[in-house]
Design a protein around this motif. Structure first.
Motif, PDB file in Angstrom:
ATOM      1  N   TYR A 106       0.942  -1.166   0.063  1.00 51.80           N
ATOM      2  CA  TYR A 106      -0.060  -0.023  -0.126  1.00 51.80           C
ATOM      3  C   TYR A 106       0.891   1.207  -0.053  1.00 51.80           C
ATOM      4  CZ  TYR A 106      -3.383   3.506   1.815  1.00 51.80           C
ATOM      5  OH  TYR A 106      -4.341   4.570   2.040  1.00 51.80           O
ATOM      6  N   ALA A 107       1.754   1.259   0.971  1.00 49.89           N
ATOM      7  CA  ALA A 107       2.871   2.215   0.946  1.00 49.89           C
ATOM      8  C   ALA A 107       3.311   2.714  -0.273  1.00 49.89           C
ATOM      9  CB  ALA A 107       3.923   2.207   2.090  1.00 49.89           C
ATOM     10  N   ARG A 108       3.913   1.564  -1.047  1.00 45.34           N
ATOM     11  CA  ARG A 108       4.588   1.738  -2.373  1.00 45.34           C
ATOM     12  C   ARG A 108       3.256   2.308  -3.350  1.00 45.34           C
ATOM     13  NH1 ARG A 108       5.425  -0.675  -7.235  1.00 45.34           N
ATOM     14  NH2 ARG A 108       3.822  -2.077  -7.009  1.00 45.34           N
ATOM     15  N   ALA A 109       2.299   2.207  -3.097  1.00 44.15           N
ATOM     16  CA  ALA A 109       1.236   2.796  -4.167  1.00 44.15           C
ATOM     17  C   ALA A 109       0.975   4.281  -3.575  1.00 44.15           C
ATOM     18  CB  ALA A 109      -0.073   1.877  -3.933  1.00 44.15           C
ATOM     19  N   SER A 294     -10.147   3.178  -0.160  1.00 44.35           N
ATOM     20  CA  SER A 294      -9.721   3.351  -1.730  1.00 44.35           C
ATOM     21  C   SER A 294      -9.602   1.712  -2.359  1.00 44.35           C
ATOM     22  CB  SER A 294      -8.624   4.057  -1.983  1.00 44.35           C
ATOM     23  OG  SER A 294      -8.913   5.521  -1.505  1.00 44.35           O
ATOM     24  N   HIS A 295      -9.972   1.644  -3.442  1.00 46.79           N
ATOM     25  CA  HIS A 295      -9.737   0.263  -4.103  1.00 46.79           C
ATOM     26  C   HIS A 295      -8.531   0.299  -4.892  1.00 46.79           C
ATOM     27  CE1 HIS A 295     -13.592  -2.148  -4.473  1.00 46.79           C
ATOM     28  NE2 HIS A 295     -13.162  -2.264  -3.480  1.00 46.79           N
ATOM     29  N   PRO A 296      -7.880  -0.785  -5.021  1.00 43.50           N
ATOM     30  CA  PRO A 296      -6.432  -0.726  -5.734  1.00 43.50           C
ATOM     31  C   PRO A 296      -6.425  -0.047  -7.159  1.00 43.50           C
ATOM     32  CG  PRO A 296      -7.270  -2.801  -5.885  1.00 43.50           C
ATOM     33  CD  PRO A 296      -8.138  -2.225  -4.797  1.00 43.50           C
ATOM     34  N   HIS A 297      -7.473  -0.139  -7.904  1.00 40.34           N
ATOM     35  CA  HIS A 297      -7.619   0.541  -9.108  1.00 40.34           C
ATOM     36  C   HIS A 297      -7.533   2.024  -9.083  1.00 40.34           C
ATOM     37  CE1 HIS A 297     -11.742  -0.047  -8.370  1.00 40.34           C
ATOM     38  NE2 HIS A 297     -12.095   0.765  -9.283  1.00 40.34           N
ATOM     39  N   THR A 298      -8.377   2.393  -7.958  1.00 34.88           N
ATOM     40  CA  THR A 298      -8.460   3.831  -7.732  1.00 34.88           C
ATOM     41  C   THR A 298      -6.968   4.392  -7.376  1.00 34.88           C
ATOM     42  OG1 THR A 298     -10.513   3.741  -6.752  1.00 34.88           O
ATOM     43  CG2 THR A 298      -9.396   5.731  -6.343  1.00 34.88           C
ATOM     44  N   LEU A 299      -6.196   3.716  -6.493  1.00 34.69           N
ATOM     45  CA  LEU A 299      -4.755   4.034  -6.256  1.00 34.69           C
ATOM     46  C   LEU A 299      -3.949   4.091  -7.411  1.00 34.69           C
ATOM     47  CD1 LEU A 299      -4.602   2.358  -2.825  1.00 34.69           C
ATOM     48  CD2 LEU A 299      -5.035   4.681  -3.386  1.00 34.69           C
ATOM     49  N   ASP A 301      -4.882   4.163 -10.856  1.00 33.76           N
ATOM     50  CA  ASP A 301      -5.138   5.027 -11.934  1.00 33.76           C
ATOM     51  C   ASP A 301      -5.192   6.594 -11.586  1.00 33.76           C
ATOM     52  OD1 ASP A 301      -5.116   2.958 -13.178  1.00 33.76           O
ATOM     53  OD2 ASP A 301      -7.222   2.435 -13.115  1.00 33.76           O
ATOM     54  N   ASP A 302      -5.915   6.626 -10.369  1.00 34.88           N
ATOM     55  CA  ASP A 302      -6.532   7.970 -10.045  1.00 34.88           C
ATOM     56  C   ASP A 302      -5.263   8.733  -8.835  1.00 34.88           C
ATOM     57  OD1 ASP A 302      -8.348   7.878 -12.212  1.00 34.88           O
ATOM     58  OD2 ASP A 302      -9.805   7.040 -10.408  1.00 34.88           O
ATOM     59  N   GLY A 303      -4.791   8.012  -8.103  1.00 43.01           N
ATOM     60  CA  GLY A 303      -4.198   8.453  -6.951  1.00 43.01           C
ATOM     61  C   GLY A 303      -4.954   8.193  -5.665  1.00 43.01           C
ATOM     62  N   HIS A 304      -4.264   9.112  -4.521  1.00 43.90           N
ATOM     63  CA  HIS A 304      -4.706   8.856  -3.245  1.00 43.90           C
ATOM     64  C   HIS A 304      -5.193  10.267  -2.684  1.00 43.90           C
ATOM     65  CE1 HIS A 304      -3.785   8.004   1.229  1.00 43.90           C
ATOM     66  NE2 HIS A 304      -4.833   7.281   0.971  1.00 43.90           N
ATOM     67  N   MET A 305      -4.219  10.922  -1.756  1.00 50.21           N
ATOM     68  CA  MET A 305      -4.902  12.056  -1.375  1.00 50.21           C
ATOM     69  C   MET A 305      -4.741  13.148  -2.331  1.00 50.21           C
ATOM     70  SD  MET A 305      -5.995  11.485   1.562  1.00 50.21           S
ATOM     71  CE  MET A 305      -6.266  13.194   2.162  1.00 50.21           C
ATOM     72  N   ASP A 306      -3.671  13.152  -3.269  1.00 49.45           N
ATOM     73  CA  ASP A 306      -3.681  14.127  -4.469  1.00 49.45           C
ATOM     74  C   ASP A 306      -5.064  14.000  -4.994  1.00 49.45           C
ATOM     75  OD1 ASP A 306      -3.151  11.649  -5.139  1.00 49.45           O
ATOM     76  OD2 ASP A 306      -2.054  12.370  -7.056  1.00 49.45           O
ATOM     77  N   ARG A 307      -5.911  13.073  -5.289  1.00 45.12           N
ATOM     78  CA  ARG A 307      -6.946  12.802  -5.883  1.00 45.12           C
ATOM     79  C   ARG A 307      -8.183  13.676  -5.023  1.00 45.12           C
ATOM     80  NH1 ARG A 307     -10.781   8.990  -4.635  1.00 45.12           N
ATOM     81  NH2 ARG A 307     -12.652   8.718  -5.920  1.00 45.12           N
ATOM     82  N   VAL A 308      -7.855  13.331  -3.913  1.00 44.34           N
ATOM     83  CA  VAL A 308      -8.942  14.071  -2.775  1.00 44.34           C
ATOM     84  C   VAL A 308      -8.785  15.702  -3.044  1.00 44.34           C
ATOM     85  CG1 VAL A 308      -9.881  14.323  -0.444  1.00 44.34           C
ATOM     86  CG2 VAL A 308      -9.034  11.998  -1.418  1.00 44.34           C
ATOM     87  N   LEU A 309      -7.556  16.154  -2.976  1.00 48.71           N
ATOM     88  CA  LEU A 309      -7.331  17.516  -3.182  1.00 48.71           C
ATOM     89  C   LEU A 309      -7.989  17.932  -4.413  1.00 48.71           C
ATOM     90  CD1 LEU A 309      -3.650  17.665  -1.803  1.00 48.71           C
ATOM     91  CD2 LEU A 309      -5.594  18.709  -0.538  1.00 48.71           C
ATOM     92  N   ARG A 310      -7.654  17.375  -5.386  1.00 52.92           N
ATOM     93  CA  ARG A 310      -8.083  17.748  -6.870  1.00 52.92           C
ATOM     94  C   ARG A 310      -9.571  17.927  -6.605  1.00 52.92           C
ATOM     95  NH1 ARG A 310      -4.261  14.208  -8.785  1.00 52.92           N
ATOM     96  NH2 ARG A 310      -5.663  12.221  -9.127  1.00 52.92           N
ATOM     97  N   GLU A 311     -10.334  17.120  -6.305  1.00 57.93           N
ATOM     98  CA  GLU A 311     -11.737  17.212  -6.139  1.00 57.93           C
ATOM     99  C   GLU A 311     -12.245  18.284  -5.167  1.00 57.93           C
ATOM    100  OE1 GLU A 311     -15.785  16.054  -6.709  1.00 57.93           O
ATOM    101  OE2 GLU A 311     -14.043  15.864  -7.921  1.00 57.93           O
TER     102      GLU A 311
END
Length: 606
Positions: A106-109, A294-299, A301-311
């Protein structure tokens, strides 16, 4: 609270930092010409230098000052011209297990996306394998630099007396865990009815956490925002991620709670309240950001907290305010603000160099001053973790899975019958208690796929021949075939759903044979399978491989007729007996407002 998530405690290195700040000793790393995101003042400071030593910030050169005096022959100098230097990001409430990989993978992702720390509640693994399973998870986490901070699971099981789990946690175990170096808080207190009714163990878990000077994180979904909410907070619970509207958010903020604004794979809550929150102009220092699941494909393909910040920024939130919610606000709430959450002298050098404040794409990520990711790739390696046998042999059904196991006999003439069904809301954890008409044939209740009435069954997978199973119906998925998963919150029993018994039996047998996971079946054929042999929740493979398999599952869902976002996650909470309105556990239907069991059959059709 002593923070054990830094390379060195401040008291151990403060002399070195003082010397470096004055130019008496060279820094190990100097980041030059960055645009510093100052979360302490909510501004961006142009042309800033940052000097790092012993894993901490020794000096920041602002307002025309530079860190040239901190540079020696061995200093690594990083030119950050055009980049924004922001504190590393925190996810304030997350279940690692939802990524379907272990903590190190998970950390690597997530680290390449700017995440430096997470506040993780492993109550999924705890419900299957108890605190010993949690210990094993954190052994795996130690193999990666991500600051994986543990919030001890509080509700194992989620609600007493309505389901059967593989383990349980009580107040004495919570007290013992508060002595672990990894623990910073009590995990989400989902048992809000227990708090309101002064249930002894629920209150004692809170007491033991408060005695240890840790915070108690919450999960409050009751409609009562007056006496009930006041009582919940007064008992010691100080944060909540379960807000579905601006009214929920503002009510909690006004009572002093920290509100974790959520945007995960399936629970897309930000659009429902963030624009109103921004328009209200209220102070947001008690607002945090989280993903929850967060599902693996979200991490991938779309990211993690950066994805939340974008939204959040897309919805109108100021970028620096958004970063405050993912950095300094989080650190202050969890009691580690003296060491983390801002780029200021003395703090841990947890820094992300961002290309902009719209996409929040990370050019480089530093954790305790060490480069942990660059250009979207982790710079650290993770070793395969050997999971203990008690975590890889958890499918203990004790029942023969044949099509007959899914027959629902009823003393009723053939024709139609009214039954209770779980109504699904797309992108939401809440369900409806629906009454639907379905078919009786040969003395058995059938699914009615033409009217989107599917059969559901939950098998206790923890207790073998002593286990029970139950039947129900669900509407809102619109699929043909069958789906099964052991990711079924929070007891994580075997959940099977479908429009025919033969496909349901094949789906269940497939998971029993592979140790758990998620599977889609139609017309006697397995369309897609995600094997999750660790507790029936996690894979031992790379996240990219798991993400590819999850993409296959989602494609199968679409092929079967479903259009829901992250449908397996939506299906996975059909057994979550602490969120309104109706759930199905291995013991039967649970009304999650009254916490009483409900009958399957409602009555005859006219």
């Amino acid at each position: 609270m002593l923070n054990r998530f830094c390379a060195h405690p401040l008291w151990e290195v403060n002399d070195t930092l003082a010397k470096v700040a004055q130019g008496q000793q060279a820094a190990e790393t100097v980041i030059r010409h960055a645009r510093l995101v100052s979360v302490t003042t909510r501004e961006v400071l142009e042309d800033t230098d940052i000097a790092i030593a012993r894993g901490r910030v020794a000096y920041i050169g602002i307002c025309g000052h530079t860190a040239e005096h901190c540079i020696g022959p061995e200093t690594t100098v990083v030119d950050a011209t055009g980049l924004y230097a922001a504190p590393g990001l925190f996810d304030t409430h997350v279940h690692i297990e939802s990524s379907m990989v272990g903590p190190a993978e998970y950390a690597r992702a997530v680290v390449p996306h700017g995440t430096v720390g997470i506040y993780a509640d492993p109550h999924e693994v705890a419900n299957v394998c108890g605190l010993e399973g949690v210990r094993a998870m954190w052994e795996d986490a130690a193999g990666a630099p991500l600051k994986t901070m543990l919030t001890t699971p509080s509700c194992v099981p989620a609600v007493l007396g309505v389901e059967d789990t593989g383990s349980s946690i009580n107040a004495s175990q919570v007290a013992e865990s508060m002595r672990w170096d990894s623990v910073v808080a009590l995990g989400e207190m989902m048992n809000f009815p227990g708090i309101l009714s002064c249930e002894q163990n629920a209150l004692d878990e809170v007491r033991e956490t408060l005695k240890a000077d840790r915070v108690v994180t919450g999960h409050y979904v009751a409609a009562d925002d007056d006496r009930g909410l006041s009582a919940y907070i007064a008992a010691g619970v100080t944060s909540c991620h379960e807000s579905g509207s601006f009214t929920d958010v503002i009510s909690k903020l006004r009572m002093g709670m920290y509100v974790q604004l959520r945007q995960g794979s399936a629970w897309l809550n930000l659009p429902g309240y963030l624009p109103e929150l921004v328009a209200s102009g209220v102070d947001t220092s008690h607002c945090l950001l989280c993903t929850d699941d967060s599902h693996p494909h979200t991490l991938v393909d779309d990211g993690h907290m950066d994805r939340v910040l974008r939204e959040a920024v897309r919805l109108g939130l100021d970028p620096v305010t958004a970063l405050q919610m993912a950095t300094i606000n989080a650190a202050q709430y969890f009691g580690v603000g003296r060491d983390m959450g801002s780029i200021t002298p003395g703090k841990c050098a947890d820094i992300v160099l961002l290309r902009d404040l719209e996409r929040f794409e990370a050019k480089a990520v530093y954790i305790d001053g060490t480069l942990a990711a660059e250009d979207g790739k982790a710079t650290f390696a993770t070793k395969p973790f050997t999971w203990p046998a008690f975590m890889t042999h958890t499918m203990n059904l004790g029942v023969d899975i044949t099509p007959r196991a899914f027959e629902i006999p009823v003393n009723h003439k053939d024709g139609s019958i009214w039954v209770r069904a779980i109504g699904i809301n797309a992108g939401d954890t809440l369900t409806r208690d629906s009454t639907v008409k379905t078919i009786v044939r040969d003395g058995k209740i059938q699914a009615d796929p033409t009217h989107d009435v599917l059969k559901a069954c939950v098998f206790d997978r923890h207790h073998g021949t002593d286990g029970t199973h139950s039947f129900g119906f669900v509407t809102g998925f619109g699929i043909h075939g069958a789906l099964a998963q052991t990711v079924s919150h929070d007891a994580h029993n075997l959940l099977v759903m479908g429009d025919n018994d033969a496909d349901m039996a094949l789906a269940a047998r497939t998971l029993a044979e592979c140790g758990g996971g998620e599977v889609a079946v139609a017309d006697g054929k397995v369309l897609a399978l995600v094997e999750l042999p660790v507790c029936g929740l996690m894979s031992d493979r790379r996240i990219e491989e798991v993400a590819e398999k999850v993409a296959g599952i989602e494609a199968a869902w679409a092929q079967m007729g479903c259009s829901l976002p992250s449908p397996f996650m939506t299906m996975g909470v059909m057994s979550l007996a602490c969120i309104p309105v109706l759930r199905l556990t291995n013991r039967g239907y649970v009304n999650c407002l009254t916490f009483q069991m409900e009958p399957l059959v409602v009555g005859d059709c006219d």
